[in-house]
Design a protein around this motif. Sequence first.
Motif, PDB file in Angstrom:
ATOM      1  N   HIS A  59     -24.934   7.819 -85.446  1.00 26.12           N
ATOM      2  CA  HIS A  59     -25.737   8.171 -84.276  1.00 26.12           C
ATOM      3  C   HIS A  59     -27.170   7.666 -84.366  1.00 26.12           C
ATOM      4  O   HIS A  59     -27.949   7.905 -83.450  1.00 26.12           O
ATOM      5  CB  HIS A  59     -25.787   9.693 -84.102  1.00 26.12           C
ATOM      6  N   LEU A  60     -27.507   6.999 -85.446  1.00 31.31           N
ATOM      7  CA  LEU A  60     -28.913   6.701 -85.687  1.00 31.31           C
ATOM      8  C   LEU A  60     -29.512   5.808 -84.602  1.00 31.31           C
ATOM      9  O   LEU A  60     -30.623   6.052 -84.126  1.00 31.31           O
ATOM     10  CB  LEU A  60     -29.077   6.031 -87.054  1.00 31.31           C
ATOM     11  N   ASP A  61     -28.782   4.787 -84.176  1.00 35.59           N
ATOM     12  CA  ASP A  61     -29.356   3.856 -83.217  1.00 35.59           C
ATOM     13  C   ASP A  61     -29.564   4.486 -81.845  1.00 35.59           C
ATOM     14  O   ASP A  61     -30.621   4.335 -81.232  1.00 35.59           O
ATOM     15  CB  ASP A  61     -28.512   2.588 -83.103  1.00 35.59           C
ATOM     16  N   ILE A  62     -28.573   5.216 -81.345  1.00 35.07           N
ATOM     17  CA  ILE A  62     -28.739   5.842 -80.030  1.00 35.07           C
ATOM     18  C   ILE A  62     -29.802   6.942 -80.076  1.00 35.07           C
ATOM     19  O   ILE A  62     -30.558   7.136 -79.126  1.00 35.07           O
ATOM     20  CB  ILE A  62     -27.403   6.402 -79.488  1.00 35.07           C
ATOM     21  N   GLN A  63     -29.869   7.650 -81.194  1.00 39.10           N
ATOM     22  CA  GLN A  63     -30.878   8.709 -81.302  1.00 39.10           C
ATOM     23  C   GLN A  63     -32.277   8.111 -81.286  1.00 39.10           C
ATOM     24  O   GLN A  63     -33.180   8.618 -80.628  1.00 39.10           O
ATOM     25  CB  GLN A  63     -30.663   9.516 -82.584  1.00 39.10           C
ATOM     26  N   LYS A  64     -32.460   6.999 -81.986  1.00 37.44           N
ATOM     27  CA  LYS A  64     -33.764   6.349 -82.001  1.00 37.44           C
ATOM     28  C   LYS A  64     -34.152   5.840 -80.612  1.00 37.44           C
ATOM     29  O   LYS A  64     -35.297   5.954 -80.194  1.00 37.44           O
ATOM     30  CB  LYS A  64     -33.759   5.181 -83.002  1.00 37.44           C
ATOM     31  N   GLU A  65     -33.193   5.273 -79.905  1.00 37.22           N
ATOM     32  CA  GLU A  65     -33.481   4.670 -78.614  1.00 37.22           C
ATOM     33  C   GLU A  65     -33.747   5.694 -77.517  1.00 37.22           C
ATOM     34  O   GLU A  65     -34.495   5.433 -76.590  1.00 37.22           O
ATOM     35  CB  GLU A  65     -32.313   3.773 -78.190  1.00 37.22           C
ATOM     36  N   CYS A  66     -33.104   6.856 -77.614  1.00 37.57           N
ATOM     37  CA  CYS A  66     -33.119   7.804 -76.493  1.00 37.57           C
ATOM     38  C   CYS A  66     -33.800   9.134 -76.774  1.00 37.57           C
ATOM     39  O   CYS A  66     -33.866   9.987 -75.891  1.00 37.57           O
ATOM     40  CB  CYS A  66     -31.691   8.084 -76.033  1.00 37.57           C
ATOM     41  N   ASP A 118     -35.985   8.477 -65.374  1.00 39.04           N
ATOM     42  CA  ASP A 118     -35.748   7.270 -66.170  1.00 39.04           C
ATOM     43  C   ASP A 118     -35.110   7.620 -67.511  1.00 39.04           C
ATOM     44  O   ASP A 118     -34.222   6.904 -68.000  1.00 39.04           O
ATOM     45  CB  ASP A 118     -37.061   6.522 -66.399  1.00 39.04           C
ATOM     46  N   GLN A 119     -35.569   8.716 -68.129  1.00 39.51           N
ATOM     47  CA  GLN A 119     -35.038   9.122 -69.420  1.00 39.51           C
ATOM     48  C   GLN A 119     -33.580   9.553 -69.314  1.00 39.51           C
ATOM     49  O   GLN A 119     -32.744   9.187 -70.151  1.00 39.51           O
ATOM     50  CB  GLN A 119     -35.878  10.263 -70.002  1.00 39.51           C
ATOM     51  N   VAL A 120     -33.255  10.307 -68.282  1.00 35.31           N
ATOM     52  CA  VAL A 120     -31.866  10.738 -68.071  1.00 35.31           C
ATOM     53  C   VAL A 120     -30.967   9.526 -67.864  1.00 35.31           C
ATOM     54  O   VAL A 120     -29.877   9.432 -68.444  1.00 35.31           O
ATOM     55  CB  VAL A 120     -31.776  11.697 -66.867  1.00 35.31           C
ATOM     56  N   ALA A 121     -31.405   8.581 -67.035  1.00 32.09           N
ATOM     57  CA  ALA A 121     -30.608   7.382 -66.791  1.00 32.09           C
ATOM     58  C   ALA A 121     -30.393   6.584 -68.077  1.00 32.09           C
ATOM     59  O   ALA A 121     -29.298   6.055 -68.325  1.00 32.09           O
ATOM     60  CB  ALA A 121     -31.306   6.515 -65.740  1.00 32.09           C
ATOM     61  N   LYS A 155     -25.269  13.481 -76.495  1.00 26.34           N
ATOM     62  CA  LYS A 155     -25.794  13.292 -75.138  1.00 26.34           C
ATOM     63  C   LYS A 155     -26.289  14.617 -74.567  1.00 26.34           C
ATOM     64  O   LYS A 155     -27.367  14.671 -73.956  1.00 26.34           O
ATOM     65  CB  LYS A 155     -24.733  12.689 -74.235  1.00 26.34           C
ATOM     66  N   THR A 156     -25.521  15.670 -74.761  1.00 23.94           N
ATOM     67  CA  THR A 156     -25.920  16.985 -74.250  1.00 23.94           C
ATOM     68  C   THR A 156     -27.244  17.435 -74.859  1.00 23.94           C
ATOM     69  O   THR A 156     -28.121  17.959 -74.172  1.00 23.94           O
ATOM     70  CB  THR A 156     -24.832  18.028 -74.555  1.00 23.94           C
ATOM     71  N   SER A 157     -27.399  17.200 -76.155  1.00 22.15           N
ATOM     72  CA  SER A 157     -28.633  17.581 -76.841  1.00 22.15           C
ATOM     73  C   SER A 157     -29.824  16.782 -76.311  1.00 22.15           C
ATOM     74  O   SER A 157     -30.894  17.333 -76.060  1.00 22.15           O
ATOM     75  CB  SER A 157     -28.483  17.362 -78.344  1.00 22.15           C
ATOM     76  N   LEU A 158     -29.621  15.479 -76.123  1.00 19.59           N
ATOM     77  CA  LEU A 158     -30.703  14.632 -75.620  1.00 19.59           C
ATOM     78  C   LEU A 158     -31.091  15.018 -74.192  1.00 19.59           C
ATOM     79  O   LEU A 158     -32.279  15.099 -73.858  1.00 19.59           O
ATOM     80  CB  LEU A 158     -30.281  13.164 -75.662  1.00 19.59           C
ATOM     81  N   LEU A 159     -30.099  15.273 -73.351  1.00 18.87           N
ATOM     82  CA  LEU A 159     -30.384  15.652 -71.965  1.00 18.87           C
ATOM     83  C   LEU A 159     -31.086  17.001 -71.895  1.00 18.87           C
ATOM     84  O   LEU A 159     -32.001  17.200 -71.086  1.00 18.87           O
ATOM     85  CB  LEU A 159     -29.085  15.693 -71.156  1.00 18.87           C
TER      86      LEU A 159
END
Length: 290
Positions: free
Chosen positions: A216-223, A248-251, A270-274
Amino acid sequence: MENSLFGKLSPELKNQIYKLVLHDHEGFKIFQHDGTHPDSGLPDGKAKGINLYFIYTKELMADNAKSDKLRARDALAITESCKAIRSETLSMFYYLNTFTLCYASASHSVGKWSAAMKTTYESSIKACRDWLRTLPASASGVIDRLYIAHDGGEAYTPGPRPTYWWNDARRVEKALLHPYLQPSSIHILVQFKCYEYEFNNHLRRRSSTGQRGMCHLDIQKECSIVVYDLPTHDKALAKAAIESTYADQVAKIEARAMEYGCCIGVEKLKTSLLKGASEGKKLMSQAVGK
């Protein structure tokens, strides 16, 4: 300059050339120097106060990144060529570029605006005011964008007083910076971490190399990081900027999660990031107020 070929160019063409030389799309950082060397922490004999020349870390320098000091020197070199060109270009340098105040503070979280933080913040804004006072007369009042960088903290740990932070910080800026800058030129940058958990324990095998890496490291860093760029002079514009940044962040989170080829855990991430993005938006909206 009058007798040179350059001096015979039309003002419009010269201005286009000046813009190419003077403008730096990355902008420049200004920081509050405390009289010590940034690497050793030892006294370096330099005066304390605001300095335009930010020094990158050794890691960035190893990647051949050019420091703000060198970029500013290059951009300002044309202003040293002759008096005529200096009179035409010096104010343009300050108008065309953006400047970010990185003030000295371990944390100035939006939700943890204490008396000690107010004191530190006021000291930093005073130092910025003193820096503005030292600018050449031709540059007075021409800075179009001054950013003040804040650490918003983690969206999941908001403090109880974001409205105090907003109102107190704006009062300090109004008293100290408005005499030297147009109010509309002052923006704040607030950076939030917007994830609840550290997704760094699940590993996957990379098909190309066979090696195991962070799933998950790459998506976590990006988002996971969201930065709010808010004008401080108009609450309506600030609220609109909050809504736009959140959308913009949600998209970005939705799009990145859909294309991510992970075997498990994507929905949880995704749920955590949103949720974190939503909490950050609520905190910023509460701070700006009605």
